[in-house]
Design a protein around this motif. Structure first.
Motif, PDB file in Angstrom:
ATOM      1  N   ASP A   1       0.806  -1.219   0.000  1.00 52.85           N
ATOM      2  CA  ASP A   1       0.000   0.000   0.000  1.00 52.85           C
ATOM      3  C   ASP A   1       0.844   1.275   0.000  1.00 52.85           C
ATOM      4  OD1 ASP A   1      -2.300  -1.464  -0.064  1.00 52.85           O
ATOM      5  OD2 ASP A   1      -2.600  -1.446   2.119  1.00 52.85           O
ATOM      6  N   ILE A   2       2.046   1.183   0.580  1.00 54.18           N
ATOM      7  CA  ILE A   2       2.874   2.390   0.679  1.00 54.18           C
ATOM      8  C   ILE A   2       3.228   2.941  -0.688  1.00 54.18           C
ATOM      9  CG2 ILE A   2       5.085   1.134   0.738  1.00 54.18           C
ATOM     10  CD1 ILE A   2       6.057   3.209   2.744  1.00 54.18           C
ATOM     11  N   PHE A   3       3.214   2.084  -1.731  1.00 54.20           N
ATOM     12  CA  PHE A   3       3.571   2.514  -3.080  1.00 54.20           C
ATOM     13  C   PHE A   3       2.342   2.769  -3.954  1.00 54.20           C
ATOM     14  CE2 PHE A   3       7.303  -0.389  -2.054  1.00 54.20           C
ATOM     15  CZ  PHE A   3       8.084   0.651  -1.596  1.00 54.20           C
TER      16      PHE A   3
ATOM     17  N   ASP B   1      -3.519   2.224  -7.255  1.00 54.65           N
ATOM     18  CA  ASP B   1      -2.580   1.796  -8.293  1.00 54.65           C
ATOM     19  C   ASP B   1      -1.146   2.084  -7.848  1.00 54.65           C
ATOM     20  OD1 ASP B   1      -4.693   1.074 -10.001  1.00 54.65           O
ATOM     21  OD2 ASP B   1      -4.887   3.164 -10.703  1.00 54.65           O
ATOM     22  N   PHE B   2      -0.210   1.282  -8.353  1.00 55.13           N
ATOM     23  CA  PHE B   2       1.193   1.486  -8.028  1.00 55.13           C
ATOM     24  C   PHE B   2       1.649   2.850  -8.536  1.00 55.13           C
ATOM     25  CE2 PHE B   2       5.749   1.228  -8.890  1.00 55.13           C
ATOM     26  CZ  PHE B   2       6.226   0.709  -7.689  1.00 55.13           C
ATOM     27  N   SER B   3       2.355   3.603  -7.653  1.00 51.26           N
ATOM     28  CA  SER B   3       2.790   4.955  -8.002  1.00 51.26           C
ATOM     29  C   SER B   3       4.313   4.999  -8.074  1.00 51.26           C
ATOM     30  CB  SER B   3       2.299   5.958  -6.954  1.00 51.26           C
ATOM     31  OG  SER B   3       2.924   7.209  -7.127  1.00 51.26           O
ATOM     32  N   ASN B   4       4.833   5.279  -9.266  1.00 52.31           N
ATOM     33  CA  ASN B   4       6.273   5.412  -9.423  1.00 52.31           C
ATOM     34  C   ASN B   4       6.824   6.578  -8.616  1.00 52.31           C
ATOM     35  OD1 ASN B   4       7.000   3.258 -11.215  1.00 52.31           O
ATOM     36  ND2 ASN B   4       5.890   4.352 -12.847  1.00 52.31           N
ATOM     37  N   GLU B   5       6.014   7.646  -8.454  1.00 53.00           N
ATOM     38  CA  GLU B   5       6.460   8.811  -7.693  1.00 53.00           C
ATOM     39  C   GLU B   5       6.687   8.439  -6.232  1.00 53.00           C
ATOM     40  OE1 GLU B   5       3.951   8.765  -9.780  1.00 53.00           O
ATOM     41  OE2 GLU B   5       4.692  10.084 -11.387  1.00 53.00           O
ATOM     42  N   GLN B   6       5.737   7.697  -5.668  1.00 50.63           N
ATOM     43  CA  GLN B   6       5.883   7.300  -4.270  1.00 50.63           C
ATOM     44  C   GLN B   6       7.032   6.320  -4.096  1.00 50.63           C
ATOM     45  OE1 GLN B   6       1.111   7.508  -3.489  1.00 50.63           O
ATOM     46  NE2 GLN B   6       2.296   6.299  -2.066  1.00 50.63           N
ATOM     47  N   PHE B   7       7.223   5.441  -5.050  1.00 49.95           N
ATOM     48  CA  PHE B   7       8.329   4.502  -4.984  1.00 49.95           C
ATOM     49  C   PHE B   7       9.669   5.245  -5.049  1.00 49.95           C
ATOM     50  CE2 PHE B   7      11.273   1.465  -7.121  1.00 49.95           C
ATOM     51  CZ  PHE B   7      11.319   0.516  -6.104  1.00 49.95           C
ATOM     52  N   SER B   8       9.765   6.240  -5.929  1.00 49.10           N
ATOM     53  CA  SER B   8      10.987   7.025  -6.062  1.00 49.10           C
ATOM     54  C   SER B   8      11.279   7.811  -4.794  1.00 49.10           C
ATOM     55  CB  SER B   8      10.875   7.978  -7.257  1.00 49.10           C
ATOM     56  OG  SER B   8      10.722   7.256  -8.459  1.00 49.10           O
ATOM     57  N   ALA B   9      10.226   8.375  -4.202  1.00 45.19           N
ATOM     58  CA  ALA B   9      10.405   9.118  -2.957  1.00 45.19           C
ATOM     59  C   ALA B   9      10.902   8.205  -1.841  1.00 45.19           C
ATOM     60  CB  ALA B   9       9.082   9.785  -2.558  1.00 45.19           C
ATOM     61  N   PHE B  10      10.394   6.983  -1.827  1.00 45.41           N
ATOM     62  CA  PHE B  10      10.802   5.989  -0.837  1.00 45.41           C
ATOM     63  C   PHE B  10      12.300   5.693  -0.966  1.00 45.41           C
ATOM     64  CE2 PHE B  10      11.420   1.634   0.640  1.00 45.41           C
ATOM     65  CZ  PHE B  10      10.735   1.631   1.837  1.00 45.41           C
ATOM     66  N   LEU B  11      12.781   5.532  -2.200  1.00 50.00           N
ATOM     67  CA  LEU B  11      14.191   5.240  -2.431  1.00 50.00           C
ATOM     68  C   LEU B  11      15.069   6.430  -2.050  1.00 50.00           C
ATOM     69  CD1 LEU B  11      14.054   3.378  -5.883  1.00 50.00           C
ATOM     70  CD2 LEU B  11      14.409   2.370  -3.628  1.00 50.00           C
ATOM     71  N   ARG B  12      14.613   7.645  -2.408  1.00 47.54           N
ATOM     72  CA  ARG B  12      15.395   8.838  -2.068  1.00 47.54           C
ATOM     73  C   ARG B  12      15.535   8.988  -0.563  1.00 47.54           C
ATOM     74  NH1 ARG B  12      12.290  11.209  -6.157  1.00 47.54           N
ATOM     75  NH2 ARG B  12      10.946  12.212  -4.595  1.00 47.54           N
ATOM     76  N   GLN B  13      14.455   8.677   0.140  1.00 46.43           N
ATOM     77  CA  GLN B  13      14.468   8.813   1.589  1.00 46.43           C
ATOM     78  C   GLN B  13      15.514   7.888   2.213  1.00 46.43           C
ATOM     79  OE1 GLN B  13      10.654   8.167   3.366  1.00 46.43           O
ATOM     80  NE2 GLN B  13      11.354   8.561   5.453  1.00 46.43           N
ATOM     81  N   ARG B  14      15.769   6.740   1.572  1.00 42.26           N
ATOM     82  CA  ARG B  14      16.718   5.765   2.107  1.00 42.26           C
ATOM     83  C   ARG B  14      18.075   5.802   1.422  1.00 42.26           C
ATOM     84  NH1 ARG B  14      12.062   5.139   3.232  1.00 42.26           N
ATOM     85  NH2 ARG B  14      11.305   4.077   5.081  1.00 42.26           N
TER      86      ARG B  14
END
Length: 624
Positions: free
Chosen positions: A119-121, A127-140
């Motif tokens: 759900d986090i993405f 629907d799967f969000s590339n923006e949220q996935f990218s933000a997740f990677l940047r945060q880490r």
């Protein structure tokens, strides 16, 4: 944030948490993945390595986790901590290489499928969000390839781990048998023959001692020992007889700040200045005490412009009074609306105050809290003195002062421990942290005073002397130890001889009371009883008795020899487990067996992959 928490609770989320944040669940140690190979190696494992920074990170993380569970930091054994962390990192590296060799891997499609379910993405439409996935990677601080590589690595390890641990077999029949064993019970009669009662009969010769010494020379070693002088202080040892008014007021102010109370009192004043200000102020106070109007007298007598408004100066604001704020606040303390203070001298002159309105929270007066505030002030003062004394002693130790000089200069009690042991230490300073410092090479060589060591709720400083390293004992030095061992062995053999003779004369239950020694009737006992020693429990259930009969058993035990008489073994029915409980028990047993299998497999991998530890880097990382 809720989505993040839910993600971290999921399977892929937990994997990422393992990789980035938490203890390494597979091997039970803290670990973080590093990018590339650290040139400063702690260990070479096959074609891979364990890096120094990875090792230090793992040690620090594991140490923090352990200290969170300990009340006394000195109980942490740093040597054991470092050994366990190093072994865990090596074990992980071995498994990583073996997983790769066996072709255990996970495809990108599988990882993609796992991540797209989280759900986090997902966006608001699910629907799967590339923006949220990218933000997740940047945060880490990682890219997609790094995330996928670490996921793949961990999932491969999980596969290998499951293929080893998950294959342990322990059938339900065996579980039932194990449970039934724990439920077995029988009536028991007991008599013990203590070896001490036979030691006078033991005759030892020099040849007996020499023979034992020759056969066991390698195990007969002296303990590493020092003589230890030390001082130890804690806040409880600091005496605080009294506190000042300022210290008491400081605690009161702190208490009020903790309440977050806003002073909403409105006050009026009469200010008297000039050479005869005190005389005038006292006369005005006397008139107020007789009932004259404060506002009227303020208009007539006050030397402050506020007198025109009956002395009103608005809400009490300590900053208006500068250095006199504490004195004014003390004068106002406890005043209710209409009450009038005594004249107090301030930088303005002599002032008399009255409270005209109070819309604020009620705060207990200092006097009403004096006992509690005094106790807090003493404790605060005690902790401050203790901290200063710790700093002072540390400074003296760093400057090379002896423990005797430190004790004298700081007026603390000097204590001594003779023959302080590195192993099997049962002294009042048996904490691993103290032992480590006392036997530190530098400390022993220079006979220096250590820095402060946290022990319980206090601090200790130690200075070792007369160091005696571990070494093989000479025959003369080992003779007392050998004599004790042989005397106990031979005395126990004599005790066992009498035990067997006694046992041979008992055939039926009626014979028990006919013996020259008395038996303890312990009643019905099971295998968990604490009335028997470990060897006695094993003996007591080693042989079944005939129907309506007894069995008599004699054996050497911890205290010499024991005769145990038991009736027929029966299984207690009231504690039978349900099918679900039996299944859970089986799962626990299988998991334990699986962990044993994993350790056996790791021992095998150590033969397959060459493991070399860089002892110099290891010693440096441990501060040696």
């Amino acid at each position: 944030m809720d989505k993040l928490r839910d993600f971290l609770k999921s399977w892929p989320g937990r994997i990422l948490l393992i990789l980035c944040l938490s203890p390494l669940a597979l091997l039970g140690i803290e670990s973080y993945f590093q990018s590339g190979v650290d040139p400063n190696q702690i260990a070479q494992v096959g074609e891979a390595s364990v890096g120094l920074s990875e090792y230090q990170t793992a040690v620090n993380s594991r140490r923090s986790e352990i200290l969170d569970q300990l009340d006394d930091a000195s109980l942490l054994n740093e040597d054991v901590l470092h050994q366990q962390v190093l072994r865990g990192l090596i074990d992980r590296t071995l498994l990583e290489q073996q997983a790769g060799k066996l072709g255990m891997t996970v495809s990108d499609d599988t990882i993609n499928r796992l991540l797209r379910r989280e759900d986090i993405f997902k966006d608001e439409n699910g629907d799967f969000s590339n923006e949220q996935f990218s933000a997740f990677l940047r945060q880490r601080g990682m890219n997609k390839d790094q995330l996928f590589a670490e996921f793949r690595n961990q999932l491969s390890l999980d596969q290998l781990n499951a293929s080893i641990v998950g294959t342990a077999i322990y059938p339900m029949k065996a579980v039932s048998q194990l449970i039934e064993l724990q439920l077995e019970a029988r009536n028991i009669w007991l008599h013990r023959f203590n070896w001490q009662d036979y030691q006078q009969q033991v005759k030892l010769t020099n040849s007996d001692i020499q023979a034992y010494y020759d056969a066991n020379k390698d195990t007969l070693k002296s303990d590493a020992m020092v003589n230890l002088a030390y001082v130890q202080i804690s806040p409880a040892t600091i005496k605080v007889d009294s506190v000042t008014k300022e210290e008491l007021q400081q605690q009161y102010e702190g208490y009020k700040q903790g309440l977050a109370v806003v002073d909403e009192r409105k006050i009026s004043q009469i200010l008297i200045t000039g050479d005869n200000a005190k005389v005038r102020a006292d006369k005005i106070k006397a008139r107020l005490d007789k009932g004259e109007s404060f506002a009227a007298l303020a208009k007539k007598e006050s030397d402050d412009p506020s007198g025109a408004d009956g002395g009103a100066i608005g809400r009490f604001n300590p900053s208006v009074f500068g250095n006199d704020a504490a004195a004014v606040e003390q004068a106002l303390q406890g005043l209710s609306v209409g009450d009038i203070s005594k004249p107090i001298k301030t930088g303005f002159g002599y002032q008399i105050f009255t409270v005209t309105e109070d819309n604020g929270s009620k705060v207990p007066s200092l006097d009403s809290m004096r006992e509690k505030l005094t106790a807090k002030a003493k404790e605060y003062k005690r902790q401050a003195i203790y901290a200063d004394k710790v700093t002072a002693i540390n400074d003296l130790a760093a400057d090379g002062f002896s423990i005797e000089d430190i004790a004298q200069q700081e007026n603390v009690v000097l204590k001594r421990l003779k023959d302080y042991r590195k192993e099997n230490n049962t002294s009042v300073l048996a904490q691993p942290a103290v032992i480590k410092q006392a036997f530190d090479d530098f400390t022993i060589q220079d006979q220096a005073v250590t820095a402060g060591i946290e022990v319980g709720d206090g601090t200790a400083w130690v200075q070792p002397s007369n160091y005696r390293p571990t070494q093989t004992l000479t025959l003369a030095a080992a003779t007392p130890q050998i004599t004790q061992i042989l005397r106990q062995q031979k005395a126990s053999a004599l005790a066992l001889k009498d035990a067997k003779k006694l046992a041979a004369g008992i055939k039926t239950a009626a014979d028990i009371n006919k013996q020259p020694v008395s038996f303890q009737a312990l009643g019905e006992l099971n295998r968990q009883t604490t009335l028997l020693t470990e060897k006695e429990r094993s003996l007591a259930f080693s042989k079944q008795a005939a129907d309506n009969g007894i069995v008599v058993l004699a054996s050497e035990t911890e205290m010499g020899a024991t005769v145990i008489i038991g009736d027929r073994i029966k299984t207690q029915q009231q504690s039978q487990l349900s099918a679900t409980e039996k299944s859970q028990t089986a799962a626990i047993i299988r998991d334990n067996l699986g962990q044993d299998q994993l350790q056996d497999y790791l021992d095998y991998l150590r033969l397959v992959y060459k493991v070399e530890v860089n002892e110099a880097n290891m010693a440096g990382a441990q501060g040696r």
